[in-house]
Scaffold this motif. Structure first.
Motif, PDB file in Angstrom:
ATOM      1  N   MET A   1      -2.662   4.815  14.750  1.00 25.65           N
ATOM      2  CA  MET A   1      -3.252   5.721  13.783  1.00 25.65           C
ATOM      3  C   MET A   1      -2.235   6.791  13.421  1.00 25.65           C
ATOM      4  O   MET A   1      -1.543   7.316  14.284  1.00 25.65           O
ATOM      5  CB  MET A   1      -4.492   6.389  14.395  1.00 25.65           C
ATOM      6  N   LYS A   2      -2.155   7.093  12.134  1.00 30.27           N
ATOM      7  CA  LYS A   2      -1.345   8.229  11.711  1.00 30.27           C
ATOM      8  C   LYS A   2      -2.039   8.925  10.553  1.00 30.27           C
ATOM      9  O   LYS A   2      -2.756   8.303   9.768  1.00 30.27           O
ATOM     10  CB  LYS A   2       0.078   7.816  11.361  1.00 30.27           C
ATOM     11  N   ILE A   3      -1.851  10.228  10.507  1.00 31.79           N
ATOM     12  CA  ILE A   3      -2.421  11.049   9.443  1.00 31.79           C
ATOM     13  C   ILE A   3      -1.257  11.660   8.683  1.00 31.79           C
ATOM     14  O   ILE A   3      -0.399  12.331   9.272  1.00 31.79           O
ATOM     15  CB  ILE A   3      -3.345  12.140  10.020  1.00 31.79           C
ATOM     16  N   ILE A   4      -1.238  11.394   7.384  1.00 31.96           N
ATOM     17  CA  ILE A   4      -0.169  11.887   6.517  1.00 31.96           C
ATOM     18  C   ILE A   4      -0.756  12.294   5.170  1.00 31.96           C
ATOM     19  O   ILE A   4      -1.888  11.939   4.834  1.00 31.96           O
ATOM     20  CB  ILE A   4       0.946  10.826   6.321  1.00 31.96           C
ATOM     21  N   ARG A   5       0.041  13.025   4.411  1.00 31.63           N
ATOM     22  CA  ARG A   5      -0.398  13.429   3.072  1.00 31.63           C
ATOM     23  C   ARG A   5      -0.420  12.214   2.143  1.00 31.63           C
ATOM     24  O   ARG A   5       0.397  11.313   2.262  1.00 31.63           O
ATOM     25  CB  ARG A   5       0.541  14.486   2.506  1.00 31.63           C
ATOM     26  N   CYS A   6      -1.340  12.246   1.223  1.00 35.83           N
ATOM     27  CA  CYS A   6      -1.392  11.204   0.199  1.00 35.83           C
ATOM     28  C   CYS A   6      -0.264  11.414  -0.806  1.00 35.83           C
ATOM     29  O   CYS A   6       0.247  12.524  -0.955  1.00 35.83           O
ATOM     30  CB  CYS A   6      -2.732  11.257  -0.540  1.00 35.83           C
ATOM     31  N   THR A   7       0.088  10.351  -1.487  1.00 37.42           N
ATOM     32  CA  THR A   7       1.083  10.411  -2.555  1.00 37.42           C
ATOM     33  C   THR A   7       0.449   9.895  -3.848  1.00 37.42           C
ATOM     34  O   THR A   7      -0.627   9.298  -3.830  1.00 37.42           O
ATOM     35  CB  THR A   7       2.322   9.549  -2.229  1.00 37.42           C
ATOM     36  N   GLN A   8       1.135  10.107  -4.942  1.00 37.04           N
ATOM     37  CA  GLN A   8       0.647   9.609  -6.232  1.00 37.04           C
ATOM     38  C   GLN A   8       0.465   8.092  -6.199  1.00 37.04           C
ATOM     39  O   GLN A   8      -0.384   7.550  -6.919  1.00 37.04           O
ATOM     40  CB  GLN A   8       1.591  10.021  -7.363  1.00 37.04           C
ATOM     41  N   ILE A  45      -3.218  15.946  -4.899  1.00 37.81           N
ATOM     42  CA  ILE A  45      -2.022  15.350  -4.281  1.00 37.81           C
ATOM     43  C   ILE A  45      -0.811  16.230  -4.561  1.00 37.81           C
ATOM     44  O   ILE A  45      -0.037  16.539  -3.655  1.00 37.81           O
ATOM     45  CB  ILE A  45      -1.811  13.908  -4.781  1.00 37.81           C
ATOM     46  N   ALA A  46      -0.656  16.644  -5.810  1.00 37.98           N
ATOM     47  CA  ALA A  46       0.485  17.492  -6.179  1.00 37.98           C
ATOM     48  C   ALA A  46       0.471  18.813  -5.408  1.00 37.98           C
ATOM     49  O   ALA A  46       1.533  19.347  -5.059  1.00 37.98           O
ATOM     50  CB  ALA A  46       0.480  17.758  -7.678  1.00 37.98           C
ATOM     51  N   ASP A  47      -0.725  19.325  -5.111  1.00 35.24           N
ATOM     52  CA  ASP A  47      -0.867  20.577  -4.358  1.00 35.24           C
ATOM     53  C   ASP A  47      -0.846  20.365  -2.844  1.00 35.24           C
ATOM     54  O   ASP A  47      -1.088  21.306  -2.080  1.00 35.24           O
ATOM     55  CB  ASP A  47      -2.174  21.280  -4.741  1.00 35.24           C
ATOM     56  N   SER A  48      -0.580  19.125  -2.408  1.00 34.97           N
ATOM     57  CA  SER A  48      -0.522  18.753  -0.981  1.00 34.97           C
ATOM     58  C   SER A  48      -1.856  18.953  -0.264  1.00 34.97           C
ATOM     59  O   SER A  48      -1.890  19.274   0.916  1.00 34.97           O
ATOM     60  CB  SER A  48       0.588  19.524  -0.261  1.00 34.97           C
ATOM     61  N   HIS A  49      -2.964  18.735  -0.954  1.00 32.41           N
ATOM     62  CA  HIS A  49      -4.291  18.892  -0.353  1.00 32.41           C
ATOM     63  C   HIS A  49      -4.915  17.577   0.104  1.00 32.41           C
ATOM     64  O   HIS A  49      -5.825  17.596   0.917  1.00 32.41           O
ATOM     65  CB  HIS A  49      -5.253  19.564  -1.331  1.00 32.41           C
ATOM     66  N   MET A  50      -4.471  16.450  -0.436  1.00 30.11           N
ATOM     67  CA  MET A  50      -5.082  15.156  -0.099  1.00 30.11           C
ATOM     68  C   MET A  50      -4.381  14.539   1.104  1.00 30.11           C
ATOM     69  O   MET A  50      -3.154  14.444   1.145  1.00 30.11           O
ATOM     70  CB  MET A  50      -4.998  14.178  -1.277  1.00 30.11           C
ATOM     71  N   TRP A  51      -5.211  14.073   2.048  1.00 31.94           N
ATOM     72  CA  TRP A  51      -4.724  13.485   3.284  1.00 31.94           C
ATOM     73  C   TRP A  51      -5.309  12.098   3.480  1.00 31.94           C
ATOM     74  O   TRP A  51      -6.364  11.784   2.924  1.00 31.94           O
ATOM     75  CB  TRP A  51      -5.116  14.373   4.471  1.00 31.94           C
ATOM     76  N   LYS A  52      -4.636  11.304   4.271  1.00 31.93           N
ATOM     77  CA  LYS A  52      -5.139   9.967   4.588  1.00 31.93           C
ATOM     78  C   LYS A  52      -4.901   9.658   6.056  1.00 31.93           C
ATOM     79  O   LYS A  52      -3.915  10.087   6.650  1.00 31.93           O
ATOM     80  CB  LYS A  52      -4.465   8.904   3.714  1.00 31.93           C
ATOM     81  N   LEU A  53      -5.857   8.932   6.617  1.00 28.18           N
ATOM     82  CA  LEU A  53      -5.744   8.434   7.973  1.00 28.18           C
ATOM     83  C   LEU A  53      -5.436   6.942   7.835  1.00 28.18           C
ATOM     84  O   LEU A  53      -6.195   6.211   7.194  1.00 28.18           O
ATOM     85  CB  LEU A  53      -7.055   8.649   8.722  1.00 28.18           C
ATOM     86  N   MET A  54      -4.318   6.531   8.392  1.00 29.96           N
ATOM     87  CA  MET A  54      -3.852   5.153   8.275  1.00 29.96           C
ATOM     88  C   MET A  54      -4.151   4.392   9.564  1.00 29.96           C
ATOM     89  O   MET A  54      -3.868   4.873  10.657  1.00 29.96           O
ATOM     90  CB  MET A  54      -2.335   5.110   8.008  1.00 29.96           C
ATOM     91  N   LEU A  55      -4.735   3.210   9.408  1.00 33.62           N
ATOM     92  CA  LEU A  55      -4.951   2.279  10.509  1.00 33.62           C
ATOM     93  C   LEU A  55      -4.509   0.898  10.030  1.00 33.62           C
ATOM     94  O   LEU A  55      -4.848   0.508   8.908  1.00 33.62           O
ATOM     95  CB  LEU A  55      -6.419   2.214  10.915  1.00 33.62           C
ATOM     96  N   GLN A  56      -3.779   0.200  10.844  1.00 37.48           N
ATOM     97  CA  GLN A  56      -3.344  -1.153  10.496  1.00 37.48           C
ATOM     98  C   GLN A  56      -2.642  -1.172   9.139  1.00 37.48           C
ATOM     99  O   GLN A  56      -2.852  -2.056   8.316  1.00 37.48           O
ATOM    100  CB  GLN A  56      -4.534  -2.118  10.492  1.00 37.48           C
ATOM    101  N   ASP A  57      -1.831  -0.156   8.881  1.00 42.05           N
ATOM    102  CA  ASP A  57      -1.089  -0.030   7.618  1.00 42.05           C
ATOM    103  C   ASP A  57      -1.986   0.018   6.382  1.00 42.05           C
ATOM    104  O   ASP A  57      -1.564  -0.353   5.291  1.00 42.05           O
ATOM    105  CB  ASP A  57      -0.037  -1.133   7.481  1.00 42.05           C
TER     106      ASP A  57
END
Length: 168
Positions: A1-8, A45-57
């Motif tokens: 599991m990893k938590i990172i910012r979303c991108t466009q 996303i541009a304001d760095s407010h959106m996040w995502k939790l990644m599992l299994q890519d």
């Protein structure tokens, strides 16, 4: 599991996860999310407010986090807080306690940024959701009618908001 910012590059996936979440909400609740405007997502996303939790890519969960929410929290907005909005889990990952992982992340994020509270809101008197957030340690502050809902997503027009906070 990893938590990172979303991108466009995540916009299509984000909109699909919100579409799926809204479909699920329509089965369970009277009040549900509207279709979120793509520009809202691009801006967050541009304001760095959106996040995502990644599992299994894959994107398993998404949400927005910011440090100010005056339209909803009004006078309380001056308290040093992290505001979490629109947690949505892809149906393939439901039932895996991902909200708990997001809250653990939010605690670390709040401490890193010297905030005292994690705050969330939901529209309406959804007893099941209120109990769900309380299970994670949030204090239910009650139902509040917002003074000004202009510019907020359409579901904020449909009733009072339930406010929650967790002191760090």
């Amino acid at each position: 599991m990893k938590i990172i910012r979303c991108t466009q590059n995540d916009i299509v996936d984000i909109l699909e996860i919100y579409r799926l979440a809204t479909s699920y909400q329509k089965l369970k609740f009277d009040i549900h999310w509207p279709v979120f405007d793509e520009q809202l997502i691009k801006t967050e996303i541009a304001d760095s407010h959106m996040w995502k939790l990644m599992l299994q890519d894959r994107i398993a969960c998404i949400w927005s986090a910011c440090f100010s929410d005056p339209q909803i929290w009004e006078e309380r907005n001056s308290d040093p807080s992290v505001y979490i909005h629109r947690i949505a889990t892809h149906p393939d990952f439901r039932g895996q306690q991902l909200t708990g992982r997001i809250i653990q992340w939010a605690k670390r994020f709040a401490k890193l940024h010297h905030k005292d509270f994690i705050r969330m809101d939901t529209v309406g008197n959804n007893i099941g959701l209120i109990q769900y957030y309380q299970k994670y340690g949030f204090e239910f502050l009650g139902l509040f009618t917002l003074r000004d809902t202009s510019g907020l997503p359409a579901h904020y027009q449909k009733g009072p908001v339930s406010l929650f906070q967790l002191r760090i």
